[in-house]
Design an enzyme around this catalytic site. Sequence first.
Site, PDB file in Angstrom:
ATOM      1  N   ASN A   1       0.841  -1.191   0.000  1.00 12.10           N
ATOM      2  CA  ASN A   1       0.000   0.000   0.000  1.00 12.10           C
ATOM      3  C   ASN A   1       0.878   1.243   0.000  1.00 12.10           C
ATOM      4  OD1 ASN A   1      -2.442   1.636   0.363  1.00 12.10           O
ATOM      5  ND2 ASN A   1      -1.660   1.994   2.426  1.00 12.10           N
ATOM      6  N   GLU A   2       0.786   2.024  -1.068  1.00 10.36           N
ATOM      7  CA  GLU A   2       1.371   3.373  -1.139  1.00 10.36           C
ATOM      8  C   GLU A   2       2.881   3.438  -0.922  1.00 10.36           C
ATOM      9  OE1 GLU A   2      -1.106   5.930   1.333  1.00 10.36           O
ATOM     10  OE2 GLU A   2      -2.658   5.927  -0.212  1.00 10.36           O
TER      11      GLU A   2
ATOM     12  N   GLU B   1      -8.251   4.726  -4.386  1.00 12.47           N
ATOM     13  CA  GLU B   1      -8.673   5.388  -3.152  1.00 12.47           C
ATOM     14  C   GLU B   1      -8.820   6.855  -3.469  1.00 12.47           C
ATOM     15  OE1 GLU B   1      -6.261   5.271   0.344  1.00 12.47           O
ATOM     16  OE2 GLU B   1      -5.771   3.161   0.130  1.00 12.47           O
TER      17      GLU B   1
END
Length: 366
Positions: free
Chosen positions: A202-203, A340
């Site tokens: 994630n990210e 997102e």
Amino acid sequence: MLALQFVTLLLSAAALAFPGSSKRSIPRGFVSTRGSQFELDGKPFAFVGANSYWLPLLTTNDDVEKTFKSMQQAGIKVLRTWGFNAINGSELVGALESGLTYYQVWNSSEWTLNDGPQGLQRLDNVIETAGKYGIKVILAFTNNWVGYGGAELYINWIAGAGNTHDVFFTDPRIIASYQKYVRTIVNRYKNSPNIFAWELMNEARCLGDMLPAGPNCVAGTNVVPKWYRQQSDFVKSLDPHHLITTGGEGHFFWKNPVKYWFNGTLVSDYNFNGQAGEDFDKDLLLPNIDFGTYHLYPQSWYSNLDTPGSNFSVEQWGLGWIDDHAISAKKANKPVILEEFGVGGLDNKTNIYPSWVQRALDTKHA
Ligand SMILES: *[C@@H]1O[C@H](CO)[C@@H](O)[C@H](O)[C@H]1NC(C)=O
Ligand SMILES: *[C@@H]1O[C@H](CO)[C@@H](O)[C@H](O)[C@H]1NC(C)=O
Ligand SMILES: *[C@@H]1O[C@H](CO)[C@@H](O)[C@H](O)[C@H]1NC(C)=O
Ligand SMILES: *[C@@H]1O[C@H](CO)[C@@H](O)[C@H](O)[C@H]1NC(C)=O
Ligand SMILES: *[C@@H]1O[C@H](CO)[C@@H](O)[C@H](O)[C@H]1NC(C)=O
């Protein structure tokens, strides 16, 4: 930076009608790609999805069922959730008391796996229940941020104090430990049609919540793209059939990065100048990155937007970010998803979300 406090949504482009049959021998029920579209069993697969990192944290089966049922009623076909929940050994006693879901415990440079009823069996249940409701799952293997036990646990326990965040991407011992966990998760679910895709992290960024980026991870050093390449090749070697994506925020590394006016100064834009670590256009071309992801949080990324002296608004900036990623998708001939997004305040949501969602649908990434 911790994007999770926002309401988030996944969105793929509306599918174009696409004739023809599938190119590879993809098992039935597995999602694949054709150009910039997703396909399922030879038909275009367009979807609206949800981010629910917390689903495997639910402690009763009833709550899991209810959540999936309401997602199904809302038309959601893809769920993105965490395939990791790691704790420090010092947190174990509390976790056992509170019933917290955990898969990895760090007590030394080797983590211990928890595949018991308070561990991976909860993730098993989420993935199995997803299938019952016709929902496919994107699973991320770790977090750039400290939430739910991310990269900095690997760094603290393996590399030790005094390191920068980016050693996560380069230290061979950390890479081996990450891959050991990835292998555990992929082998557990690789035959399941309920998996939509694997997500490397994630990210991913050069910097973290606690640790800064070091001098080896700056624009042009390619640290994150190299790691994406290495890990996507690794995952494909374990599982040739499921899709793989980065899980990144979609930062660009443009030759002529965007600048904007703030308070009388022309500012180089972090989202376009490669400082974050990603190189979205190039990462999307990697052979085993099947589609791209991007996130959209202009208010936390630019605390100075919409203030006197800046020359753009949250809504406009988001529309441009969506267009920029659609252009990359077209160039790479691969799908991208707005994975997102969020703005604070009900009024802002009401005003801005419809326009962003419509734009993402309109681009069709083709
Ligand atoms: C984990 O625990 C160790 C010591 O037990 C501590 O030094 C470290 O800061 C903790 N890390 C996190 C991310 O909580
Ligand atoms: C990890 O260390 C804690 C104390 O810090 C201890 O209570 C726990 O049993 C240990 N767990 C494992 C899996 O070694
Ligand atoms: C803001 O100003 C910069 C520099 O003149 C320009 O490149 C950019 O396109 C402007 N942004 C908007 C949203 O007008
Ligand atoms: C804007 O620039 C002025 C003059 O340089 C400075 O005093 C002020 O602190 C700046 N404001 C912000 C919000 O950065
Ligand atoms: C709505 O957006 C504006 C512009 O970014 C911001 O100043 C304001 O704080 C936001 N409202 C809330 C409640 O977050």
